[in-house]
Write a protein that holds these residues in place. Structure first.
Motif, mmCIF file in Angstrom:
data_model
loop_
_atom_site.group_PDB
_atom_site.id
_atom_site.type_symbol
_atom_site.label_atom_id
_atom_site.label_comp_id
_atom_site.label_asym_id
_atom_site.label_seq_id
_atom_site.Cartn_x
_atom_site.Cartn_y
_atom_site.Cartn_z
ATOM 1 N N UNK A 92 43.340 55.409 39.738
ATOM 2 C CA UNK A 92 44.623 56.095 39.921
ATOM 3 C C UNK A 92 44.536 57.074 41.092
ATOM 4 N N UNK A 93 44.285 56.503 42.274
ATOM 5 C CA UNK A 93 44.066 57.333 43.472
ATOM 6 C C UNK A 93 45.357 58.009 43.950
ATOM 7 N N UNK A 94 45.236 58.989 44.841
ATOM 8 C CA UNK A 94 46.419 59.666 45.378
ATOM 9 C C UNK A 94 47.231 58.749 46.287
ATOM 10 N N UNK A 95 48.420 59.184 46.609
ATOM 11 C CA UNK A 95 49.378 58.394 47.385
ATOM 12 C C UNK A 95 48.819 57.856 48.715
ATOM 13 N N UNK A 96 48.134 58.661 49.544
ATOM 14 C CA UNK A 96 47.613 58.124 50.817
ATOM 15 C C UNK A 96 46.665 56.943 50.620
ATOM 16 N N UNK A 97 45.863 56.993 49.578
ATOM 17 C CA UNK A 97 44.945 55.882 49.298
ATOM 18 C C UNK A 97 45.724 54.646 48.846
ATOM 19 N N UNK A 98 46.766 54.872 48.050
ATOM 20 C CA UNK A 98 47.622 53.751 47.629
ATOM 21 C C UNK A 98 48.234 53.051 48.834
ATOM 22 N N UNK A 99 48.658 53.844 49.818
ATOM 23 C CA UNK A 99 49.216 53.255 51.046
ATOM 24 C C UNK A 99 48.207 52.336 51.721
ATOM 25 N N UNK A 100 46.970 52.783 51.798
ATOM 26 C CA UNK A 100 45.923 51.979 52.427
ATOM 27 C C UNK A 100 45.666 50.698 51.631
ATOM 28 N N UNK A 101 45.697 50.802 50.306
ATOM 29 C CA UNK A 101 45.469 49.630 49.459
ATOM 30 C C UNK A 101 46.567 48.587 49.688
ATOM 31 N N UNK A 102 47.821 49.037 49.709
ATOM 32 C CA UNK A 102 48.934 48.104 49.902
ATOM 33 C C UNK A 102 48.925 47.513 51.309
ATOM 34 N N UNK A 103 48.553 48.316 52.293
ATOM 35 C CA UNK A 103 48.439 47.797 53.654
ATOM 36 C C UNK A 103 47.346 46.725 53.717
ATOM 37 N N UNK A 104 46.229 46.987 53.048
ATOM 38 C CA UNK A 104 45.127 46.011 53.028
ATOM 39 C C UNK A 104 45.546 44.723 52.339
ATOM 40 N N UNK A 105 46.349 44.833 51.272
ATOM 41 C CA UNK A 105 46.842 43.639 50.593
ATOM 42 C C UNK A 105 47.703 42.777 51.520
ATOM 43 N N UNK A 106 48.396 43.426 52.451
ATOM 44 C CA UNK A 106 49.190 42.669 53.412
ATOM 45 C C UNK A 106 48.334 41.768 54.276
#
Length: 429
Positions: free
Chosen positions: A95-109
């Motif tokens: 349950x990481x903070x928002x900036x890390x979530x952004x990186x995860x979703x970008x990586x999924x792209x």
């Protein structure tokens, strides 16, 4: 080559499931919106930005996906993509903070498109002979729809059970674990089952394809009229896929449909998907893929025209459902032909990634402009008029697609004759 697809059915099933499961992690937040929002302590704006981060990286990945697919082995790309997507899924358990979530979703792209999608299309093409491409992609798209129905029902049931027994957050955790584990398991299964196709090509274009990605091949492909025609076919049909969910609010606004019926219409599309995809694949191989495309556009045009002229009265709600079913079935029938039709354009399997570059960039651009067009229509015209203008635009694109399919048949006349002769020789032998 006879019966090639039948021999590869187990592998095709794994690819179908993988082609569905890899996208569950980037999109499952939409199905558990409020729980996800609270668990990760996000605002609605931040939630939307996660989708934007994923979408931007997907767009970039469409550009380079073809290069990657023809540069490295298909098996490795598919497996690594699934491994990486699953591992990124496990990081959500922190349950990481928002900036890390952004990186995860970008990586999924990147992991779900650049290293995966075109390689997946290439893999499906390689499992079938030339006269089985319709079935291969029909079963692929229809199978993905069936897998989505089964997967969503199972996971939703698991989530509902654990929500009552434990808590919303722990139930969400179980969903994340399930999707992540499935991606990694599928990666191992593809590594074990999928076999790279042999290369027995003879003409100049196919001989060059031995060099994997070649910019000279890309330039030659761009000079082929079939490349641009195929791109238009994907663009005009994919625009409907980008916009069909506007039918739900239209049914509520114009026909007084209840929220339950409106929600059911959204799920109804997934039940129509296997029908359209399976039917398109089977019929397409019998009558010709381009003939199936023409039929698909004609049926879609009829459904859209009926949707536009049908009076917005509650008494017509059942008739509305019939026309919506027609639209959904024809829409997915056309989607199943997006890459199956390449067999009529004389593109060898080995350069599928290179061919896919212009097709995906142009064809999938509807993801960018269709939401803008739809929003402008609904903002400019009040009430149901905005929806009818949007459906009219989609009808216009459908007609453009129909004309393009007719031109395609004229351009590919000789290649289609050769395919028919080859099919007769195979039957005779």
């Amino acid at each position: 080559m006879k019966g090639k697809l039948r021999k590869n059915i187990p592998t095709l099933i794994i690819l179908i499931i993988a082609g569905e499961m890899i996208y569950t992690l980037p999109y499952f937040r939409n199905y558990y919106y409020d729980v996800f929002l609270n668990a990760f302590q996000l605002t609605n704006t931040q939630m939307g930005t996660l989708g934007s981060a994923y979408g931007v990286c997907c767009l970039i990945s469409y550009i380079f996906g073809g290069y990657v697919a023809d540069r490295w082995k298909t098996k490795h790309l598919l497996s690594i993509s699934l491994f990486a997507t699953g591992i990124l899924g496990f990081t959500l358990l922190l349950y990481p903070p928002y900036p890390v979530l952004l990186l995860i979703y970008a990586a999924w792209g990147i992991t779900s498109i650049m290293t995966f999608w075109v390689a997946l299309i290439k893999a499906v093409r390689s499992l079938a002979s030339e006269n089985e491409q319709g079935k291969a992609f029909g079963f692929f798209e229809g199978g993905r729809g069936a897998a989505k129905i089964i997967e969503s029902a199972l996971v939703l049931g698991l989530f509902a059970f654990l929500t009552k027994q434990l808590s919303d957050k722990l139930a969400l955790t179980s969903v994340i674990i399930f999707y992540s584990v499935m991606c990694i398991l599928l990666g191992f299964m593809i590594m074990l089952l999928y076999k790279e196709p042999g290369n027995n090509n003879s003409d100049e274009l196919k001989e060059k394809s031995n060099k994997k990605f070649d910019w000279a091949i890309l330039l030659r492909i761009l000079k082929m009229p079939t490349t641009w025609l195929a791109a238009i076919l994907i663009l005009t049909s994919y625009a409907m896929i980008n916009s069909f969910y506007y039918i739900t609010p239209y049914a509520t606004s114009a026909f007084g449909a209840s929220t339950i019926i409106a929600a059911a219409l959204g799920y109804f599309s997934q039940y129509c998907r296997p029908i359209g995809s399976f039917g398109s694949g089977i019929i397409g191989d019998r009558i010709g893929i381009s003939n199936m495309v023409i039929i698909g556009y004609c049926v879609l045009a009829i459904g859209l025209a009926a949707l536009i002229v049908l009076p917005g009265k509650p008494s017509f709600i059942l008739l509305l459902l019939v026309f919506i079913a027609i639209i959904y079935i024809s829409m997915y029938a056309l989607q199943a032909t997006h890459f199956a039709i390449l067999v009529e354009g004389d593109y060898p399997v080995e350069i599928t990634g290179t061919v896919a570059m212009p097709l995906m960039i142009i064809g999938y651009s509807g993801e960018i402009f269709m939401p803008i067009v739809a929003g402008a229509c609904l903002d400019h015209w009040s009430g149901t008029d905005g929806y009818k203008v949007l459906f009219s635009i989609l009808l216009g694109l459908t007609i453009v697609g129909l004309i393009t399919a007719i031109i395609w048949q004229r351009v590919t006349k000789e290649k289609r004759k050769a395919n028919v002769l080859q099919k007769r020789e195979m039957i005779a032998s």
